[in-house]
Scaffold this active site. Sequence first.
Site, PDB file in Angstrom:
ATOM      1  N   LYS A 134      17.812  84.013 -21.701  1.00  0.00           N
ATOM      2  CA  LYS A 134      17.211  82.671 -21.633  1.00  0.00           C
ATOM      3  C   LYS A 134      15.686  82.775 -21.599  1.00  0.00           C
ATOM      4  O   LYS A 134      15.126  83.802 -21.929  1.00  0.00           O
ATOM      5  CB  LYS A 134      17.770  81.916 -20.428  1.00  0.00           C
ATOM      6  CG  LYS A 134      19.267  81.670 -20.516  1.00  0.00           C
ATOM      7  CD  LYS A 134      19.601  80.782 -21.699  1.00  0.00           C
ATOM      8  CE  LYS A 134      21.098  80.602 -21.878  1.00  0.00           C
ATOM      9  NZ  LYS A 134      21.438  79.899 -23.108  1.00  0.00           N
ATOM     10  N   GLN A 153      23.485  77.052 -29.875  1.00  0.00           N
ATOM     11  CA  GLN A 153      22.339  77.165 -30.781  1.00  0.00           C
ATOM     12  C   GLN A 153      22.736  77.905 -32.051  1.00  0.00           C
ATOM     13  O   GLN A 153      22.355  77.499 -33.157  1.00  0.00           O
ATOM     14  CB  GLN A 153      21.187  77.894 -30.076  1.00  0.00           C
ATOM     15  CG  GLN A 153      20.594  77.071 -28.939  1.00  0.00           C
ATOM     16  CD  GLN A 153      19.496  77.800 -28.189  1.00  0.00           C
ATOM     17  OE1 GLN A 153      19.249  78.979 -28.429  1.00  0.00           O
ATOM     18  NE2 GLN A 153      18.839  77.102 -27.280  1.00  0.00           N
ATOM     19  N   GLY A 161      13.587  77.796 -27.464  1.00  0.00           N
ATOM     20  CA  GLY A 161      14.627  78.539 -28.171  1.00  0.00           C
ATOM     21  C   GLY A 161      15.468  77.631 -29.049  1.00  0.00           C
ATOM     22  O   GLY A 161      15.895  78.019 -30.145  1.00  0.00           O
ATOM     23  N   ASP A 196      22.890  76.487 -18.211  1.00  0.00           N
ATOM     24  CA  ASP A 196      21.499  76.318 -17.750  1.00  0.00           C
ATOM     25  C   ASP A 196      21.420  75.986 -16.262  1.00  0.00           C
ATOM     26  O   ASP A 196      20.320  75.858 -15.717  1.00  0.00           O
ATOM     27  CB  ASP A 196      20.812  75.211 -18.553  1.00  0.00           C
ATOM     28  CG  ASP A 196      20.564  75.628 -19.996  1.00  0.00           C
ATOM     29  OD1 ASP A 196      20.480  76.849 -20.257  1.00  0.00           O
ATOM     30  OD2 ASP A 196      20.473  74.742 -20.863  1.00  0.00           O
TER      31      ASP A 196
HETATM   32  C1  S3P Z   1      21.225  74.657 -26.103  1.00  0.00           C
HETATM   33  C2  S3P Z   1      22.176  75.627 -25.956  1.00  0.00           C
HETATM   34  C3  S3P Z   1      22.138  76.621 -24.877  1.00  0.00           C
HETATM   35  C4  S3P Z   1      21.221  76.194 -23.736  1.00  0.00           C
HETATM   36  C5  S3P Z   1      19.912  75.666 -24.235  1.00  0.00           C
HETATM   37  C6  S3P Z   1      20.122  74.485 -25.146  1.00  0.00           C
HETATM   38  C7  S3P Z   1      21.331  73.738 -27.250  1.00  0.00           C
HETATM   39  O1  S3P Z   1      21.650  77.847 -25.386  1.00  0.00           O
HETATM   40  O2  S3P Z   1      21.006  77.279 -22.865  1.00  0.00           O
HETATM   41  O3  S3P Z   1      19.101  75.275 -23.148  1.00  0.00           O
HETATM   42  O4  S3P Z   1      20.647  72.692 -27.250  1.00  0.00           O
HETATM   43  O5  S3P Z   1      22.106  74.025 -28.164  1.00  0.00           O
HETATM   44  P1  S3P Z   1      22.622  78.926 -26.102  1.00  0.00           P
HETATM   45  O6  S3P Z   1      23.074  78.366 -27.383  1.00  0.00           O
HETATM   46  O7  S3P Z   1      21.732  80.131 -26.298  1.00  0.00           O
HETATM   47  O8  S3P Z   1      23.723  79.161 -25.128  1.00  0.00           O
END
Ligand code: S3P
Length: 466
Positions: free
Chosen positions: A373, A195, A120, A346
């Site tokens: 997730k 993200q 993701g 996480d």
């Molecule tokens: C991450 C942000 C988180 C986290 C993911 C990594 C990142 O996600 O759960 O494992 O590296 O910016 P979200 O932005 O969807 O909260």
Amino acid sequence: MLGGRRAALAQCFLEAALSARATTAKLIARPAARLEGRVRAPGDKSVSHRALMFGALALGETTVSGLLEGEDVLSTAAALRALGADIVFERDGDRLWRIRGFGVGGGREPGDVLDLGNSGTSARLLSGILASHPFTSFMTGDASLRGRPMQRVIEPLSRMGARFVAREGGRMPLAVIGTDEMVPIEYRLPVASAQVKSAILLAGLNTAGETTVIEPEATRDHTERMLRHFGADVRVTRAADGATRITVVGWPELKGRDVAVPGDPSSAAFAVVAAAIRPGSDVTVENVGVNPLRAGLYETLREMGADIAFENAREVGGEPVADLHVRGGGLKGVEVPAHRAPSMIDEYPILAVAAACAEGTTRMSGLAELRAKESDRLASVAAGLAANGVRHEMGADTLVVHGTGAAPAGGGLVKTHLDHRIAMSFLVLGLAAREPVAVDDGSPIDTSFPGFAALLNGLGAKIGPA
Ligand code: S3P
């Protein structure tokens, strides 16, 4: 230029690593006595993705040490190579990765669909880079990633001028119709997501003027730290209502830099909890990033009575780092406040395992994001607890786990739904349960923590093929 032979070798390595994605592999963890020893946390996944991306957006050479060589990060590397970055690595010594970037706005149209596997972070952050290039690119991923919401990045990036074609519900595969005439926006995040924040800031780099993201709840700030490290102009201020305003000035000249990636607190969490729930354990996990925006689990474990010392506190690559020294003992149930969720988003699966081994009730709230997730993590955790005889209640965004202080029954087979953290969390439960715990598919573990079973087994765990 980096040598053609080395570049070809690196390409072979990336392809081999990605195609070696193991087929379904059932794993089992058997009850273990105390754990003991010193281990080193693998590189931080979030920082690794960003180190490669900023290296690609910089001019000149960037070197990265301590990079996580997990499948997710290799997916980012492969996508950046498709955009024209030279990325090679040196196997010997420190396993240094070298990137020669294409510069802000200098990527070329990828010749094929970008397959981002399970990642993701790759998909969302790259969407910001792709959106601000004047060509059309295509992204896809595995069944888990194709089910995850992309509307959260499509919406702000569309406001900036890019266009997207997605499946129903904003799901991938996704066509990104980019433009180099993006307009700057001021955007208040509707969900606490590093993200989404990062996708907008990355797009803002190739946008004239100032792009601002407002975060009602602060999320991990690795992007902001790294933007500064690479020479961008970033302003972070606190608004009157407590929100954080992050502004990036477009068209900076990012320069190649050296990046040292700290160990991943989200990966270290498995060894730390394994030690904390086995009385008599004495484990040190070295080189763990303890950025306060990532360290919520450690705060919570301490409130549960865990004996965790932060030793040898220092800075690595602009991030606070420490060696975590854990001594196993009895844990008690606690209330985990909803506002802590972004700093341990996480870590709820492994916290639920700690809670299952604690005495008393642990109440967790503000967990809606867990449903978006790698799997619906709230449902996956609840099902795993149920399969192993742990009393609990799941709500729309809450989880309550009732521990008795005695070892949980165990004996269950947990469905991992292509979710690495579900696999690792329930294998840790198996170390402390009365009966072994199996997971139906351990192969996703390689997305974030290659060598997970070997590392824990080196401390005295018993994890192997079922
Ligand atoms: C991450 C942000 C988180 C986290 C993911 C990594 C990142 O996600 O759960 O494992 O590296 O910016 P979200 O932005 O969807 O909260």
